[in-house]
Design a protein around this motif. Structure first.
Motif, PDB file in Angstrom:
ATOM      1  N   GLY A 374       0.855  -1.176  -0.162  1.00  0.00           N
ATOM      2  CA  GLY A 374       0.143   0.092   0.075  1.00  0.00           C
ATOM      3  C   GLY A 374       0.772   1.280   0.033  1.00  0.00           C
ATOM      4  O   GLY A 374       0.439   2.197  -0.675  1.00  0.00           O
ATOM      5  N   GLY A 375       1.883   1.243   0.644  1.00  0.00           N
ATOM      6  CA  GLY A 375       2.714   2.464   0.821  1.00  0.00           C
ATOM      7  C   GLY A 375       3.399   2.873  -0.342  1.00  0.00           C
ATOM      8  O   GLY A 375       3.404   3.926  -0.785  1.00  0.00           O
ATOM      9  N   THR A 377       2.549   1.704  -3.510  1.00  0.00           N
ATOM     10  CA  THR A 377       1.460   1.985  -4.611  1.00  0.00           C
ATOM     11  C   THR A 377       0.989   3.492  -4.352  1.00  0.00           C
ATOM     12  O   THR A 377       1.071   4.242  -5.264  1.00  0.00           O
ATOM     13  CB  THR A 377       0.171   1.463  -4.261  1.00  0.00           C
ATOM     14  N   ALA A 378       1.046   4.205  -3.065  1.00  0.00           N
ATOM     15  CA  ALA A 378       0.628   5.646  -2.699  1.00  0.00           C
ATOM     16  C   ALA A 378       1.964   6.311  -3.210  1.00  0.00           C
ATOM     17  O   ALA A 378       1.689   7.491  -4.062  1.00  0.00           O
ATOM     18  CB  ALA A 378       0.418   5.792  -1.286  1.00  0.00           C
ATOM     19  N   PHE A 379       2.836   5.839  -3.173  1.00  0.00           N
ATOM     20  CA  PHE A 379       4.362   6.787  -3.454  1.00  0.00           C
ATOM     21  C   PHE A 379       4.319   6.678  -4.769  1.00  0.00           C
ATOM     22  O   PHE A 379       4.632   7.808  -5.694  1.00  0.00           O
ATOM     23  CB  PHE A 379       5.393   5.966  -3.030  1.00  0.00           C
ATOM     24  N   GLY A 381       1.665   6.672  -7.149  1.00  0.00           N
ATOM     25  CA  GLY A 381       0.883   7.627  -7.768  1.00  0.00           C
ATOM     26  C   GLY A 381       1.334   9.104  -7.404  1.00  0.00           C
ATOM     27  O   GLY A 381       1.059   9.766  -8.165  1.00  0.00           O
ATOM     28  N   ALA A 382       1.758   9.196  -6.098  1.00  0.00           N
ATOM     29  CA  ALA A 382       2.353  10.626  -6.073  1.00  0.00           C
ATOM     30  C   ALA A 382       3.451  11.113  -6.924  1.00  0.00           C
ATOM     31  O   ALA A 382       3.537  12.490  -7.633  1.00  0.00           O
ATOM     32  CB  ALA A 382       2.903  10.881  -4.548  1.00  0.00           C
ATOM     33  N   TRP A 385       1.704  11.837 -10.344  1.00  0.00           N
ATOM     34  CA  TRP A 385       1.254  13.145 -10.268  1.00  0.00           C
ATOM     35  C   TRP A 385       2.132  14.439 -10.344  1.00  0.00           C
ATOM     36  O   TRP A 385       1.987  15.353 -11.074  1.00  0.00           O
ATOM     37  CB  TRP A 385       0.669  13.207  -8.748  1.00  0.00           C
ATOM     38  N   PRO A 402       0.988  16.353  -3.581  1.00  0.00           N
ATOM     39  CA  PRO A 402       1.857  14.981  -3.812  1.00  0.00           C
ATOM     40  C   PRO A 402       2.965  14.864  -2.929  1.00  0.00           C
ATOM     41  O   PRO A 402       3.271  13.723  -2.909  1.00  0.00           O
ATOM     42  CB  PRO A 402       2.114  15.564  -5.251  1.00  0.00           C
ATOM     43  N   LEU A 405       2.013  13.043   0.138  1.00  0.00           N
ATOM     44  CA  LEU A 405       1.505  11.778  -0.207  1.00  0.00           C
ATOM     45  C   LEU A 405       2.622  10.959  -0.333  1.00  0.00           C
ATOM     46  O   LEU A 405       2.736   9.762  -0.217  1.00  0.00           O
ATOM     47  CB  LEU A 405       0.673  11.817  -1.561  1.00  0.00           C
ATOM     48  N   SER A 408       4.143   9.988   2.872  1.00  0.00           N
ATOM     49  CA  SER A 408       3.477   9.194   3.663  1.00  0.00           C
ATOM     50  C   SER A 408       3.807   7.786   3.142  1.00  0.00           C
ATOM     51  O   SER A 408       3.796   6.898   3.886  1.00  0.00           O
ATOM     52  CB  SER A 408       2.002   9.790   3.492  1.00  0.00           C
ATOM     53  N   GLY A 409       3.436   7.559   1.567  1.00  0.00           N
ATOM     54  CA  GLY A 409       3.717   6.459   1.337  1.00  0.00           C
ATOM     55  C   GLY A 409       5.293   5.409   1.725  1.00  0.00           C
ATOM     56  O   GLY A 409       5.031   4.382   2.100  1.00  0.00           O
TER      57      GLY A 409
END
Length: 518
Positions: A374-375, A377-379, A381-382, A385, A402, A405, A408-409
């Protein structure tokens, strides 16, 4: 009567559990007392010994990790005052990473053989002396040489500090301790560019190295007096393995660092990369047959261990790639100064300090696999962006979300990679696992920068803010791909399991019952 352990716990082995279970009322190192056939937890408060372990190892890691980032925003001042060329500036950064990466495994092996506490003190002393030499360097060549020695000291400090931390906490509490350790290391990453820019702009660039000296002078005696010595390994050193591992890493890292400026088809790159790959093969063949291998390859048969190390390599590849290019984009693409650049990186990097301790706690509830996947994947995406919105003159406000985000990831993903690797092995293998993990982490950083730099060079240049941005977007896209690769690898990690070397409550009770019956 139960005996409470207040010193630093020694590694928990199957033999120590057997002996403890044979004597009801004796407390095993994690503070769990065995009485009357039951396993009782003595509380979750930190013992004084554990407090010292956490504090000393975290500060040592902070100092070493700070120097991976602190030079970046000070390079323009160093170039002017030392009349350094572009190549000299490049090696001012790379000399530290190079010696750090190639000496991590030998450093861990020396700690196993000569004592982790003693060698941690030696590494701290070497790092402190080299920091003073960096501050006193009269020219770029002297600075590069001192930075290389700094990396050698750091190669002793980081794996041994992490190994002592892991050995000092019972596996059930280790995830929490690693979260704190990681947050302190993250603070070094977050503040490195700010400290470097502020000191170089407000005082003088040598003070970015002088800052290490008083800290090192204080830490060395604390290491020797406040940390408990771990049991030394009786196995002999593996000198041929040390030489092969160092040569292999040196060839690969040298090629990755130099390929950006020379090109992948350069004879120097082809020769060093081929030599590194060949020595890697010889090293693997030797370790499979060595009586006392430096790196037990049997550990890679453990799915959690091998997948965790692969995910770790991806995590630090994307982290280093982002740090390297984001700092340059803010300066070259958007026109901010060194100190202003450092401050504008804080929303992203600051999450390492805020989230990492909570991520360590969440490991026990959700397991490493979910947090890593999850971390990252969020990274990813940022980064996508950021790549889509990047342009000259981009308002900084558009980058804040971003950046947060992304931070955080990566903050959620880092502690589980460390936890899954160290929890997958037995306490006897923690030192060697730590050395392997940290070496792969540094090599991942070099690999990430090399990949992103190659993509950047194919699409952009430093000629103008516009041409820099042309390469910056694709470089961020490459980082996103590496992050997604790490997320996929994370799926291979097994669900949360009982840590190696720790019997379940029911098995411990059965052992006590059997002993009592005998």
């Amino acid at each position: 009567m139960s005996v409470l352990v207040t010193s630093v716990p020694t590694p928990v082995t199957a033999e120590s559990h057997r002996r403890a279970s044979a004597r009801p009322g004796v407390c095993i190192p994690d503070g769990r007392s065995l009485q009357g056939g039951n396993v009782r937890t003595e509380g979750k408060r930190l013992t004084p010994g554990q407090g010292w372990v956490l504090a000393v190892t975290s500060v040592a890691s902070f100092m070493v990790s700070l120097d991976t980032q602190v030079v970046a925003t000070a390079l323009p001042v160093i170039r002017v005052q030392l009349h350094a060329s572009l190549a000299a500036l490049e090696w001012t950064v790379n000399a530290y990473t190079l010696t750090f990466a190639v000496l991590l495994l030998p450093g861990a092996a020396l700690g196993e053989r000569l004592g982790q506490r003693r060698m941690l003190a030696v590494g701290m002393g070497l790092f402190t002396a080299a920091s003073a030499a960096c501050a006193l360097a009269p020219n770029a060549g002297a600075l590069i040489a001192a930075r290389a020695v700094q990396g050698a000291g750091g190669a002793l400090v980081l794996p041994l500090a992490f190994a002592l931390l892991s050995a000092g906490f019972h596996p059930q509490r280790r995830a929490w301790a690693i979260g704190i350790f990681t947050s302190v290391t993250g603070l070094a990453v977050a503040t490195g560019p700010v400290v470097g820019g502020a000191v170089a702009q407000g005082i003088a660039w040598p003070w970015i190295f002088w800052l290490n000296v008083p800290i090192g002078v204080i830490l060395v005696p604390l290491v020797l007096t406040r940390l408990s010595a771990t049991t030394r390994a009786h196995a002999r050193l593996d000198p041929l393995g040390l030489v092969l591992a160092t040569g292999a890493a040196l060839g690969i890292v040298w090629a990755l660092i130099r390929a950006t400026s020379l090109g992948w088809s350069s004879p120097e790159i082809v020769v060093t990369l081929t030599a590194g790959a060949a020595l890697t093969g010889v090293f693997i063949a030797w370790e499979l047959r060595a009586a006392h291998p430096m790196m037990p390859l049997r550990l890679f048969r453990i799915r959690a261990y091998s997948a965790g190390n692969a995910a770790c390599l991806c995590v630090f590849a994307v982290l280093f790639g982002l740090v390297f290019f984001m700092a340059q984009f803010l300066q070259t693409g958007l026109g901010y100064g060194p100190f202003g650049t450092g401050l504008r990186l804080l929303p992203g990097w600051g999450t390492l300090v805020v989230i990492a301790p909570f991520a360590g706690t969440l490991i026990r509830r959700f397991g490493e696999r979910l947090l890593i996947t999850g971390g990252l994947t969020a990274f990813a995406g940022a980064l996508i962006w950021i790549a889509l919105i990047a342009r000259p003159g981009l308002p900084y406000a558009d980058m804040v979300v971003p950046l947060i985000l992304a931070g955080s990831g990566i903050s959620v993903a880092i502690p589980p990679t460390q936890s899954v690797v160290m929890t997958a092995v037995s306490p006897a293998d923690i030192g060697k696992a730590s050395g392997t993990f940290n070496m792969l982490r540094q090599l991942g950083g070099v690999f990430g920068v090399a990949i992103c730099a190659a993509i950047f060079a194919a699409y952009g240049s430093y000629a103008s803010p516009a041409t820099f941005t042309d390469g910056f977007g694709p470089a961020m896209g490459a980082c996103a791909c590496l992050a997604l690769a790490g997320a996929i690898v994370g799926l291979a990690i097994p669900p949360r399991r009982q840590p190696v070397g720790v019997p379940s409550e029911s098995s411990a009770t059965r052992t006590l019952d059997t002993t009592s019956a005998q």
